[in-house]
Design a protein around this motif. Structure first.
Motif, mmCIF file in Angstrom:
data_model
loop_
_atom_site.group_PDB
_atom_site.id
_atom_site.type_symbol
_atom_site.label_atom_id
_atom_site.label_comp_id
_atom_site.label_asym_id
_atom_site.label_seq_id
_atom_site.Cartn_x
_atom_site.Cartn_y
_atom_site.Cartn_z
ATOM 1 N N VAL A 96 0.811 -1.478 -0.078
ATOM 2 C CA VAL A 96 -0.352 0.287 -0.432
ATOM 3 C C VAL A 96 1.079 0.928 -0.055
ATOM 4 N N ALA A 97 0.655 2.344 -1.003
ATOM 5 C CA ALA A 97 1.485 3.231 -1.022
ATOM 6 C C ALA A 97 0.582 4.578 0.034
ATOM 7 N N ASN A 98 1.166 5.393 0.865
ATOM 8 C CA ASN A 98 0.628 6.135 1.334
ATOM 9 C C ASN A 98 0.021 7.316 0.564
ATOM 10 N N PHE A 99 -0.922 7.182 0.351
ATOM 11 C CA PHE A 99 -1.913 8.793 -0.079
ATOM 12 C C PHE A 99 -3.064 8.384 -0.559
ATOM 13 N N ALA A 100 -3.451 9.476 -0.666
ATOM 14 C CA ALA A 100 -4.913 9.492 -0.382
ATOM 15 C C ALA A 100 -5.848 9.386 -1.964
ATOM 16 N N SER A 101 -5.210 8.851 -3.244
ATOM 17 C CA SER A 101 -6.078 8.705 -4.385
ATOM 18 C C SER A 101 -4.962 8.270 -4.981
ATOM 19 N N VAL A 102 -5.003 7.849 -5.749
ATOM 20 C CA VAL A 102 -4.235 7.306 -7.404
ATOM 21 C C VAL A 102 -3.953 8.539 -8.031
ATOM 22 N N ALA A 103 -4.868 9.312 -7.690
ATOM 23 C CA ALA A 103 -4.137 10.841 -8.190
ATOM 24 C C ALA A 103 -2.690 11.725 -7.720
ATOM 25 N N ALA A 104 -3.631 11.310 -6.663
ATOM 26 C CA ALA A 104 -1.918 12.082 -5.460
ATOM 27 C C ALA A 104 -1.027 11.123 -5.496
ATOM 28 N N LEU A 105 -0.901 10.139 -5.675
ATOM 29 C CA LEU A 105 0.253 9.215 -6.159
ATOM 30 C C LEU A 105 0.743 9.861 -7.377
ATOM 31 N N ARG A 106 0.183 9.272 -8.119
ATOM 32 C CA ARG A 106 0.757 10.319 -9.835
ATOM 33 C C ARG A 106 1.275 11.743 -9.624
ATOM 34 N N THR A 107 0.360 12.773 -8.854
ATOM 35 C CA THR A 107 0.854 13.763 -8.693
ATOM 36 C C THR A 107 2.674 13.996 -7.819
ATOM 37 N N TRP A 108 2.385 13.175 -6.974
ATOM 38 C CA TRP A 108 3.584 13.353 -6.177
ATOM 39 C C TRP A 108 4.732 12.441 -6.834
ATOM 40 N N ALA A 109 4.556 11.253 -7.901
ATOM 41 C CA ALA A 109 5.439 10.530 -8.953
ATOM 42 C C ALA A 109 5.989 11.536 -10.109
ATOM 43 N N ALA A 110 4.979 12.345 -10.497
ATOM 44 C CA ALA A 110 5.665 13.518 -11.274
ATOM 45 C C ALA A 110 6.425 14.450 -11.761
ATOM 46 N N LYS A 111 6.875 14.382 -9.868
ATOM 47 C CA LYS A 111 7.921 15.307 -9.594
ATOM 48 C C LYS A 111 7.345 16.789 -9.848
ATOM 49 N N HIS A 112 9.182 17.199 -11.080
ATOM 50 C CA HIS A 112 8.820 18.370 -11.752
ATOM 51 C C HIS A 112 7.252 18.856 -11.940
#
Length: 278
Positions: free
Chosen positions: A168-184
């Motif tokens: 499990v990843a510590n994010f509220a949603s897949v969208a939040a994870l995707r935004t974090w992963a996109a970084k810059h």
């Protein structure tokens, strides 16, 4: 809330189920002489299913810089993918893992770089608490999303039942994870980009320090004893920034404890502070 995911290697299918998943971490390489023969197909399947993709390298004793090069040569990471070091060989020291993670971050500043290890390695072998952009902790004896570590965690591998590693990843949603992963790609214009944890050394003089000082005061985290030398990092900056980390963690329900609340700054809290360009 958390996001479900799995990690796969050569002994998993290339058509694994992604039902209910938000991410898949795929083994790419090991040492300097092994490439997962199913890596490309497993990654292609994840992309086709629309989940966040990660690539990981299993470290072996030897040159870490050579292993970073080998990993990047074969991983084929795209924008928004996550990178990770798998640290579980007892012949690879804590210093080695730091070298690998930092070298990977320098080599690809547009990607998030995680450290994967089990709880024993983290508690008994690690000496620096350095895990790049986040800790991917293996603790199968803990309930999903509740690994038994004080450090802030990004991914928890909680089960290997049925021959499949579940996370499990510590994010509220897949969208939040995707935004974090996109970084810059997610960085806001007009604000100073995170200069890296190593930049924050006591005595450093920079207009960025003065801008940080002003923002910490503005957000109600003023623990400065003096307004002199605002552009030089000192004890007031450390106390004020740690106050900001506590405030940010509380307001955003991060649950950070221990080193996660200590100096130096991390990228997430830095970006949230919105230090203006200078």
């Amino acid at each position: 809330m958390t996001v479900k995911g799995i990690d796969v290697a050569s002994y998993q299918s290339t058509t694994y189920s992604t039902d209910g998943l938000g991410f898949v971490m795929v083994k790419a390489t090991e040492g300097t002489g092994y490439v997962n023969p199913r890596h490309a197909a497993q990654v292609a399947h994840a992309r086709a299913e629309g989940v966040v993709v990660g690539h990981y390298h299993f470290a072996r004793p030897g040159s870490m810089s050579a292993q970073v090069s080998y990993f990047f040569q074969h991983a084929g990471a795209k924008a928004g993918d996550i990178l990770a070091l798998d640290w579980e060989d007892t012949g690879v020291s804590g210093a080695d893992k730091d070298v690998f993670v930092k070298a990977a971050q320098r080599a690809s500043p547009s990607h998030r770089v995680l450290l994967y290890c089990n709880r024993d390695f983290w508690l008994n072998r690690d000496t620096t608490s350095y895990c790049g952009d986040g800790l991917w902790i293996a603790d199968p004896d803990a309930a999903a999303g509740h690994p038994r570590v004080e450090h802030a965690w990004t991914v928890h591998q909680y089960s290997s039942a049925g021959g499949l590693d579940r996370n499990v990843a510590n994010f509220a949603s897949v969208a939040a994870l995707r935004t974090w992963a996109a970084k810059h790609a997610a960085a806001e214009p007009g604000h100073e980009p995170f200069p890296g944890a190593a930049w924050f050394t006591v005595g450093r003089k920079s207009p960025i320090v003065a801008a940080m000082h002003a923002r910490l005061v503005a957000v109600g985290c003023d623990h400065y004893q003096s307004t002199a030398n605002k552009d030089v990092i000192g004890s007031g900056d450390i106390a004020s920034y740690e106050a900001w980390q506590r405030k940010y963690s509380t307001e955003h329900h991060k649950g950070w404890t221990g080193d996660a609340l200590k100096w130096p700054p991390g990228k997430e809290s830095w970006d949230a502070l919105k230090v203006p360009d200078v």
